[in-house]
Every structure is written in C-alpha cells, then in structure tokens.
Design an enzyme around this catalytic site. Sequence first.
Site, PDB file in Angstrom:
ATOM      1  N   LYS A  67       5.395   7.499  11.710  1.00  0.00           N
ATOM      2  CA  LYS A  67       6.045   7.095  10.453  1.00  0.00           C
ATOM      3  C   LYS A  67       6.483   8.343   9.696  1.00  0.00           C
ATOM      4  O   LYS A  67       5.748   9.338   9.631  1.00  0.00           O
ATOM      5  CB  LYS A  67       5.053   6.269   9.629  1.00  0.00           C
ATOM      6  N   SER A 142       5.834  -1.524   4.841  1.00  0.00           N
ATOM      7  CA  SER A 142       6.766  -0.416   4.839  1.00  0.00           C
ATOM      8  C   SER A 142       6.905   0.304   6.183  1.00  0.00           C
ATOM      9  O   SER A 142       7.883   1.022   6.380  1.00  0.00           O
ATOM     10  CB  SER A 142       6.352   0.618   3.784  1.00  0.00           C
ATOM     11  N   SER A 166       1.070  -2.550   4.828  1.00  0.00           N
ATOM     12  CA  SER A 166       2.241  -1.931   5.475  1.00  0.00           C
ATOM     13  C   SER A 166       2.128  -1.636   6.960  1.00  0.00           C
ATOM     14  O   SER A 166       3.121  -1.255   7.575  1.00  0.00           O
ATOM     15  CB  SER A 166       2.614  -0.639   4.759  1.00  0.00           C
TER      16      SER A 166
HETATM   17  N1  GLN Z   1       4.249  -4.030   0.295  1.00  0.00           N
HETATM   18  C1  GLN Z   1       3.217  -3.410  -0.491  1.00  0.00           C
HETATM   19  C2  GLN Z   1       3.868  -2.520  -1.524  1.00  0.00           C
HETATM   20  O1  GLN Z   1       5.031  -2.554  -1.644  1.00  0.00           O
HETATM   21  C3  GLN Z   1       2.318  -2.599   0.403  1.00  0.00           C
HETATM   22  C4  GLN Z   1       2.935  -1.350   0.868  1.00  0.00           C
HETATM   23  C5  GLN Z   1       2.032  -0.530   1.726  1.00  0.00           C
HETATM   24  O2  GLN Z   1       1.039  -1.004   2.280  1.00  0.00           O
HETATM   25  N2  GLN Z   1       2.351   0.745   1.783  1.00  0.00           N
HETATM   26  O3  GLN Z   1       3.227  -1.799  -2.230  1.00  0.00           O
END
Ligand code: GLN
Length: 473
Positions: A67, A142, A166
């Site tokens: 990532k 994400s 994410s």
């Molecule tokens: N979708 C959640 C957010 O927008 C979690 C994101 C994540 O786990 N980095 O914060």
Amino acid sequence: MSDIIELSAAQAVHAIRRGELQADAVWSAYRDRAAADDLNAYTWVAGPAAPAVEREAPLAGVPVAIKDLFATQGIPSQAGSKILEHYRPPYSATAVERLTGAGAPVLGKTNQDEFAMGSSTEHSAYGPTLNPWDRSRVPGGSSGGSAAAVAAGSAPWAIGTDTGGSIRQPAALCGIVGMKPTYGAVSRYGMIAFASSLDQAGPLTRDVTDAALLLGAMVGQDPRDSTSLALPEPISRPTATDLQGVRIGVPEELTGEGIEPGVLDAFNTTLEKAKQLGATVEAMRLPHAQHALAAYYILAPAEASSNLARYDGVRYGLRADGDGDLLSMYTATREAGFGAEVKRRVMLGTYALSSGYYDAYYGRAQKVRTRISEDFKAAWESFDFVATPTSPSVAFELGAKLEDPLAMYLNDVCAVPMSLAGIPAISIPNGLSEGLPTGFQLAGPAFSENRILDAAHALERAIGFDGSKARTA
Ligand code: GLN
C-alpha cells in the site's frame, strides 16, 4: 505463465523451495501483469529485472504489493495524496523491511484513499481503482489498490492498513482474504499515520494460508515503535478442517438493520456450515457496538488532525506560494495539497479537540471506546469468536456514495468496533450476492490470531469460494 498465476503465494513459495519453479519466473509473471494493470491498482510498479533472493528465504522471492502509505526507501510513497507527490523516503517501514528481509521483494505500490480516509479508493489524488469483478464498481477502501491487485492476479499477495476496516472491507468487496491483527502486532514505524491508536498493518491474500504466511513474516516487536509488541507465539500455518467445540457469537447489533439481504443470506448460509463443522452458533449482544461509528468519527479525525499538522510545505513534498509570509504559505500548501475528505476530517478533528469541546466530544468518545472493549471482554467469557458480515453491502457503483460522506462511513459499521477494541479480525470470501463477492468476518480476543486463522481455514474449505473469474476478467 498462467499456471504461475493460478498458484497461491504459499504454493509458489513451496514450489520454489523444492526447486520446481524459478523465483525469477514468478517475478516476471506478476511484474508483467502489474505493469499492464488497467484497474489503476498501482501507483508505482518495479522495473523488469528480478531482484536476487535466496531460495532458502522464508518467502522464497514471491513478490509483494505494498500500500502506498508504507514508506519505501527511494520509491514514491505518497499515501494517495498530492501533498506527498514525488516523496521518496530515505528509509523503509519496518513491515516492508521485514518482508523484503524474508525474501518478498517489492512488486509495486498500490493505490489508496488519501491518507487512508475512505471506503472506496475514490478519495485517492491519483484517481479511483476499479473492482476486477465489475469495472463500474469500487474495490472498497482504503486499501483498494492492494485488494484489487490480489483479486485480479496482478500481485500474489499484498499488504494494507486497517484503521477502521480498510483491510477487511476491500478484501470483502474484492473476494479475497484480509486480516487486521491485534493492535501492536505489526510495527507502525514508517507507516504514514492516519489515526495512530487505531492504524494496523496486515495481509491481503488469496487464501487464509497465504494470510498466515505473510502475517507471520511481518509481526514482531520493534524498538522504533513503542506500541508494538511481541505475539505470545509465532503465527503458524492453519490446518483446522472442523470447528468442533468452537463457540461463535453473532451480535444482534451488527447483523440486522442496514445489511443488504443478499449479504445477510450469504452470512447465514456460512453460519449453517459452521454448525455442520461442529461449532455452536448463538445470538448475543454487543450493547455499545451501535455507538462505535460515532465514536470512531470523533477519535480518528482528532488523531488525524494532529498527525497531518506536519504537512506544512516545509518538510515534505508540495509547497504552494502564499502571499510572501509563512502562514499564507502553510494555508496555500494545505489548500492545494489536501483533498476534500482530508480537509473534512482535519476540520472535524480540530473542532473535536478544541478547548471547551474536548470533554464533550473526544473525552466522551474515549469512554464509548472503553465500553466497546468491555463488551468484547464480556463476550469472550462465553464465546471464542464473534462473527458478522464484513461489509453491509457488495461493491457499489463508482460515484454512488462520493457526495454522501455518511453513507460512505456506514461501510465500516461492522468493522469499526474491532478496531476500537484493538482486537484481531479476518474477512474471508463468502460467496457471491448478485454476482459480486461478500465477506464473512471473524473476530477474536487480543492475540488469538492463530485460532482465528485456523477457524477461517476450516470455514474457507467449507465455503469453497472460487475467485478465478476476477483473474481472467
Ligand atoms: N473507512 C474508514 C475511514 O474512512 C476506515 C479507513 C481505514 O481503516 N483506514 O476512516
């Protein structure tokens, strides 16, 4: 070539170690597919020359996609943000160092929502990633680039980060395995921070065995991250084929309203399979879980507003000219460098931490977080695991939730409670609904990684998911 792509990463590792397959051939097969990727899963792909790796190395040269937000020495590490465009760190994250040290060279950097804020990868400054099951849909986020790359077979395996879902949610939407380990199991050193008390690295893989192998190579205490810790035992290869004596709790709060009927059907079908494998399955309560999302959207933005203060136009990447003074240079840089979702979070977080509101918002959200941890602790008196659908819906159309932040936030309703409690959870592919993958989430107490992986392994065999369609698409 196509035979190589059909091997799981663990199978490729074993074939190389037995001398039946050349690591260079595995590198080239995946490198070529990554270079030809048309899902926008990658933000950077390695050159064609295969790195030299010892055949005896634990991961035998099977490459890994990383990532974007993991600092990777000399390689663009932009966290999906314009403000870090062209940033090439002078060092690598511990997780990346451990993987390359174990013999998994870096195949590429994968697309993500900016600073990991989002559930669709549409908040990337480098454009959205497409879902290989249906290119008009999002891969989740994400860590959507990592999930799409593994599902499409342009990476044998990948790593991501999970702050509030994410890793697990994109794994579910792309039909692969994703695991968030216990908070602290993997060092955060060199992970570009979003919300430090929640951020955790973990594997995104084609199957549970691959997840165990990749996670096992990443975990461990790190003197450079004081919140990292040593797991009580090494991660072992999962072997369970039944669930005799396993007690699974199904929280009413996370398996009712708001879950798509097709997702719930697939979930219930797998619970029946769990019973056939010998598990007991019982409804239970996590009384504070319904407040998890509200608490998360105070705590995560609060931490983010502090972590993102460092992007000032002086220390990293982008600098925009202001009106000649320092403050206007700061504001012009942040105005130009951050996307809309990041600005929203910085504003929310700054407000929640401001004097006079701190106790009402941040302090209260911390109390909710404690209650959620206590709910889980109480659950472990009667259950080995808690099971929920990973995401309330299958992959949605690109653009469908972009203008509605709350609808986007709801994607993680089942994932956020485990993040707040710091406990490990896995998502495994759970069959299709309307032709699209759904995920089954299994969470356990802190340090129960090996038991979760074993149970997931038994369930995976019973589910018999076939992800090959996404690799040929
Ligand atoms: N979708 C959640 C957010 O927008 C979690 C994101 C994540 O786990 N980095 O914060």
